[in-house]
Design a protein around this motif. Sequence first.
Motif, PDB file in Angstrom:
ATOM      1  N   VAL A  81       0.849  -1.202   0.000  1.00  0.00           N
ATOM      2  CA  VAL A  81       0.000   0.000   0.000  1.00  0.00           C
ATOM      3  C   VAL A  81       0.888   1.257   0.000  1.00  0.00           C
ATOM      4  CG1 VAL A  81      -1.810   1.248   1.239  1.00  0.00           C
ATOM      5  CG2 VAL A  81      -1.899  -1.234   1.119  1.00  0.00           C
ATOM      6  N   GLY A  82       1.989   1.211   0.751  1.00  0.00           N
ATOM      7  CA  GLY A  82       2.922   2.335   0.788  1.00  0.00           C
ATOM      8  C   GLY A  82       3.511   2.601  -0.591  1.00  0.00           C
ATOM      9  N   LEU A  83       3.834   1.525  -1.306  1.00  0.00           N
ATOM     10  CA  LEU A  83       4.414   1.695  -2.647  1.00  0.00           C
ATOM     11  C   LEU A  83       3.385   2.278  -3.620  1.00  0.00           C
ATOM     12  CD1 LEU A  83       6.666  -1.480  -2.934  1.00  0.00           C
ATOM     13  CD2 LEU A  83       7.426   0.884  -2.914  1.00  0.00           C
ATOM     14  N   TYR A  84       2.122   1.905  -3.439  1.00  0.00           N
ATOM     15  CA  TYR A  84       1.089   2.495  -4.309  1.00  0.00           C
ATOM     16  C   TYR A  84       0.871   3.970  -3.968  1.00  0.00           C
ATOM     17  CZ  TYR A  84      -0.119  -1.585  -6.978  1.00  0.00           C
ATOM     18  OH  TYR A  84      -0.065  -2.629  -7.867  1.00  0.00           O
ATOM     19  N   ALA A  85       1.012   4.327  -2.691  1.00  0.00           N
ATOM     20  CA  ALA A  85       0.915   5.748  -2.321  1.00  0.00           C
ATOM     21  C   ALA A  85       2.028   6.508  -3.048  1.00  0.00           C
ATOM     22  CB  ALA A  85       1.042   5.919  -0.819  1.00  0.00           C
ATOM     23  N   PHE A  86       3.228   5.914  -3.072  1.00  0.00           N
ATOM     24  CA  PHE A  86       4.364   6.537  -3.761  1.00  0.00           C
ATOM     25  C   PHE A  86       4.080   6.632  -5.267  1.00  0.00           C
ATOM     26  CE2 PHE A  86       8.438   5.731  -6.052  1.00  0.00           C
ATOM     27  CZ  PHE A  86       8.982   7.001  -5.876  1.00  0.00           C
ATOM     28  N   PHE A  87       3.486   5.588  -5.816  1.00  0.00           N
ATOM     29  CA  PHE A  87       3.161   5.566  -7.251  1.00  0.00           C
ATOM     30  C   PHE A  87       2.239   6.735  -7.621  1.00  0.00           C
ATOM     31  CE2 PHE A  87      -0.062   3.874 -10.367  1.00  0.00           C
ATOM     32  CZ  PHE A  87       0.745   3.955 -11.498  1.00  0.00           C
ATOM     33  N   TYR A  88       1.164   6.936  -6.839  1.00  0.00           N
ATOM     34  CA  TYR A  88       0.225   8.026  -7.160  1.00  0.00           C
ATOM     35  C   TYR A  88       0.856   9.391  -6.868  1.00  0.00           C
ATOM     36  CZ  TYR A  88      -3.379   4.767  -8.388  1.00  0.00           C
ATOM     37  OH  TYR A  88      -4.079   3.783  -9.043  1.00  0.00           O
ATOM     38  N   ALA A  89       1.704   9.456  -5.835  1.00  0.00           N
ATOM     39  CA  ALA A  89       2.384  10.730  -5.540  1.00  0.00           C
ATOM     40  C   ALA A  89       3.335  11.072  -6.692  1.00  0.00           C
ATOM     41  CB  ALA A  89       3.143  10.632  -4.218  1.00  0.00           C
ATOM     42  N   THR A  90       3.934  10.036  -7.304  1.00  0.00           N
ATOM     43  CA  THR A  90       4.853  10.280  -8.422  1.00  0.00           C
ATOM     44  C   THR A  90       4.074  10.736  -9.665  1.00  0.00           C
ATOM     45  OG1 THR A  90       6.328   8.633  -7.501  1.00  0.00           O
ATOM     46  CG2 THR A  90       6.734   9.247  -9.779  1.00  0.00           C
ATOM     47  N   GLN A 142       6.576  23.065  -1.360  1.00  0.00           N
ATOM     48  CA  GLN A 142       7.788  22.632  -0.638  1.00  0.00           C
ATOM     49  C   GLN A 142       7.480  21.444   0.289  1.00  0.00           C
ATOM     50  OE1 GLN A 142       9.105  26.233   1.289  1.00  0.00           O
ATOM     51  NE2 GLN A 142       9.249  27.311  -0.645  1.00  0.00           N
ATOM     52  N   VAL A 143       6.361  21.533   1.035  1.00  0.00           N
ATOM     53  CA  VAL A 143       6.052  20.397   1.934  1.00  0.00           C
ATOM     54  C   VAL A 143       5.609  19.171   1.133  1.00  0.00           C
ATOM     55  CG1 VAL A 143       5.595  21.396   4.216  1.00  0.00           C
ATOM     56  CG2 VAL A 143       3.813  21.436   2.517  1.00  0.00           C
ATOM     57  N   GLY A 144       4.954  19.421  -0.013  1.00  0.00           N
ATOM     58  CA  GLY A 144       4.570  18.303  -0.894  1.00  0.00           C
ATOM     59  C   GLY A 144       5.821  17.575  -1.366  1.00  0.00           C
ATOM     60  N   LEU A 145       6.834  18.362  -1.740  1.00  0.00           N
ATOM     61  CA  LEU A 145       8.092  17.760  -2.202  1.00  0.00           C
ATOM     62  C   LEU A 145       8.779  16.984  -1.085  1.00  0.00           C
ATOM     63  CD1 LEU A 145       9.903  20.318  -4.530  1.00  0.00           C
ATOM     64  CD2 LEU A 145       9.305  17.962  -5.037  1.00  0.00           C
ATOM     65  N   LEU A 146       8.703  17.531   0.133  1.00  0.00           N
ATOM     66  CA  LEU A 146       9.303  16.824   1.274  1.00  0.00           C
ATOM     67  C   LEU A 146       8.630  15.450   1.423  1.00  0.00           C
ATOM     68  CD1 LEU A 146      11.030  16.731   3.911  1.00  0.00           C
ATOM     69  CD2 LEU A 146       9.054  17.715   5.075  1.00  0.00           C
ATOM     70  N   ALA A 147       7.280  15.465   1.351  1.00  0.00           N
ATOM     71  CA  ALA A 147       6.540  14.192   1.488  1.00  0.00           C
ATOM     72  C   ALA A 147       6.970  13.218   0.387  1.00  0.00           C
ATOM     73  CB  ALA A 147       5.036  14.453   1.407  1.00  0.00           C
ATOM     74  N   TRP A 148       7.107  13.731  -0.829  1.00  0.00           N
ATOM     75  CA  TRP A 148       7.458  12.847  -1.946  1.00  0.00           C
ATOM     76  C   TRP A 148       8.872  12.282  -1.774  1.00  0.00           C
ATOM     77  CZ3 TRP A 148      11.078  12.780  -5.935  1.00  0.00           C
ATOM     78  CH2 TRP A 148      10.861  11.767  -6.886  1.00  0.00           C
ATOM     79  N   LEU A 149       9.801  13.146  -1.344  1.00  0.00           N
ATOM     80  CA  LEU A 149      11.193  12.688  -1.174  1.00  0.00           C
ATOM     81  C   LEU A 149      11.278  11.596  -0.103  1.00  0.00           C
ATOM     82  CD1 LEU A 149      13.126  16.062  -1.480  1.00  0.00           C
ATOM     83  CD2 LEU A 149      13.281  14.088  -3.012  1.00  0.00           C
ATOM     84  N   ILE A 150      10.473  11.754   0.953  1.00  0.00           N
ATOM     85  CA  ILE A 150      10.467  10.709   1.994  1.00  0.00           C
ATOM     86  C   ILE A 150       9.927   9.407   1.401  1.00  0.00           C
ATOM     87  CG2 ILE A 150       9.439   9.995   4.187  1.00  0.00           C
ATOM     88  CD1 ILE A 150       9.530  12.922   5.067  1.00  0.00           C
ATOM     89  N   LEU A 152       9.980   8.500  -1.606  1.00  0.00           N
ATOM     90  CA  LEU A 152      10.998   7.967  -2.527  1.00  0.00           C
ATOM     91  C   LEU A 152      12.049   7.167  -1.751  1.00  0.00           C
ATOM     92  CD1 LEU A 152      12.462   7.937  -5.353  1.00  0.00           C
ATOM     93  CD2 LEU A 152      13.627  10.019  -4.622  1.00  0.00           C
ATOM     94  N   SER A 153      12.525   7.746  -0.629  1.00  0.00           N
ATOM     95  CA  SER A 153      13.583   7.041   0.124  1.00  0.00           C
ATOM     96  C   SER A 153      13.039   5.730   0.714  1.00  0.00           C
ATOM     97  CB  SER A 153      14.178   7.940   1.204  1.00  0.00           C
ATOM     98  OG  SER A 153      13.197   8.217   2.162  1.00  0.00           O
ATOM     99  N   LEU A 154      11.758   5.729   1.082  1.00  0.00           N
ATOM    100  CA  LEU A 154      11.179   4.487   1.625  1.00  0.00           C
ATOM    101  C   LEU A 154      10.974   3.448   0.521  1.00  0.00           C
ATOM    102  CD1 LEU A 154       8.583   5.851   4.219  1.00  0.00           C
ATOM    103  CD2 LEU A 154      11.042   5.560   4.412  1.00  0.00           C
ATOM    104  N   ALA A 155      10.594   3.940  -0.672  1.00  0.00           N
ATOM    105  CA  ALA A 155      10.384   3.005  -1.787  1.00  0.00           C
ATOM    106  C   ALA A 155      11.714   2.370  -2.194  1.00  0.00           C
ATOM    107  CB  ALA A 155       9.758   3.739  -2.974  1.00  0.00           C
ATOM    108  N   VAL A 156      12.776   3.184  -2.244  1.00  0.00           N
ATOM    109  CA  VAL A 156      14.086   2.685  -2.669  1.00  0.00           C
ATOM    110  C   VAL A 156      14.623   1.660  -1.672  1.00  0.00           C
ATOM    111  CG1 VAL A 156      16.506   3.432  -2.956  1.00  0.00           C
ATOM    112  CG2 VAL A 156      14.670   4.735  -4.020  1.00  0.00           C
TER     113      VAL A 156
END
Length: 238
Positions: A81-90, A142-150, A152-156
């Motif tokens: 589910v976390g990876l799908y959250a990352f997918f839609y955020a991307t 800026q906060v949206g980008l912070l969320a996305w970068l986090i 990303l690091s969790l997905a990687v």
Amino acid sequence: MPTRAIPYLKTVVHLACLVPAVYLLQVYRSGSLALMADPVNYITHFTGDWALWLLLGDLAITPVRRLNNSLSWLIRFRRMVGLYAFFYATLHLLTYVLLFSGYDVPTALAGLQAGHLLEPWKQLKIIWPTMVGDVEKRRFIQVGLLAWLILLSLAVTSPQRVLRAMGGKNWQRLHRLIYVAGFAAVVHYMWLVKTGVRTPYKYAVVFWVLILARVAYSLWKRWNKPSAATPVSAKVAS
Ligand code: HEM
């Protein structure tokens, strides 16, 4: 939940998480997207909403499974589910870069077709200063980008072999950042809406309930942990 049912349920969860993406593709292919007053706005909001819902859904898995031992199997779905959250955020971020910021998609594609592999990069360089200016100006981005970068690091770091390489403790510490990502995503939403729009506050309540559940569980566990100083005989007697 019998262990052999897990792979089937995983397929169902995969399909369910892909439904919004397929729906969006269908809206595009059917031509309904083009008929909308503001298609880019629609895609931005659609992908942003799904990223947030899945992120909160992911955060809810741990507290829900702690409600009862019979729900412990839910943990097997957290990474997915976390990876799908990352997918839609991307997809959401790509919508911003490729459709919102004036990126010349047709020229980039025409360049690729003509064998100029650097054309997409050249187009990105053209809009880069405008995009950076926009990010500097709008703190919700800026906060949206912070969320996305986090995310990303969790997905990687999500594959098992990365977990093994990092060591369980470090991996767990890093993956607790999912709560920071959830917080940043909620703040992102709160900051972008006009005064008086209540929807982001509902998500903020959900987020804080999940955090409280986590804190309450940690306290409960600490209080119920047998103290190291308690003599073994006393532990046995109790
Ligand atoms: C985990 C990361 C993110 C999440 C969960 C998220 C979530 C959301 C949500 C829920 C909305 C509002 C949708 C609605 O009103 O229905 C939204 C809007 C938006 N987001 Fe994000 N977002 C994230 C990251 C980003 C990033 C990285 C950018 C840009 C670089 C971005 C740019 C935008 C923009 C431009 C809007 C529309 C604002 C407007 O209506 O004027 N978001 N996002």
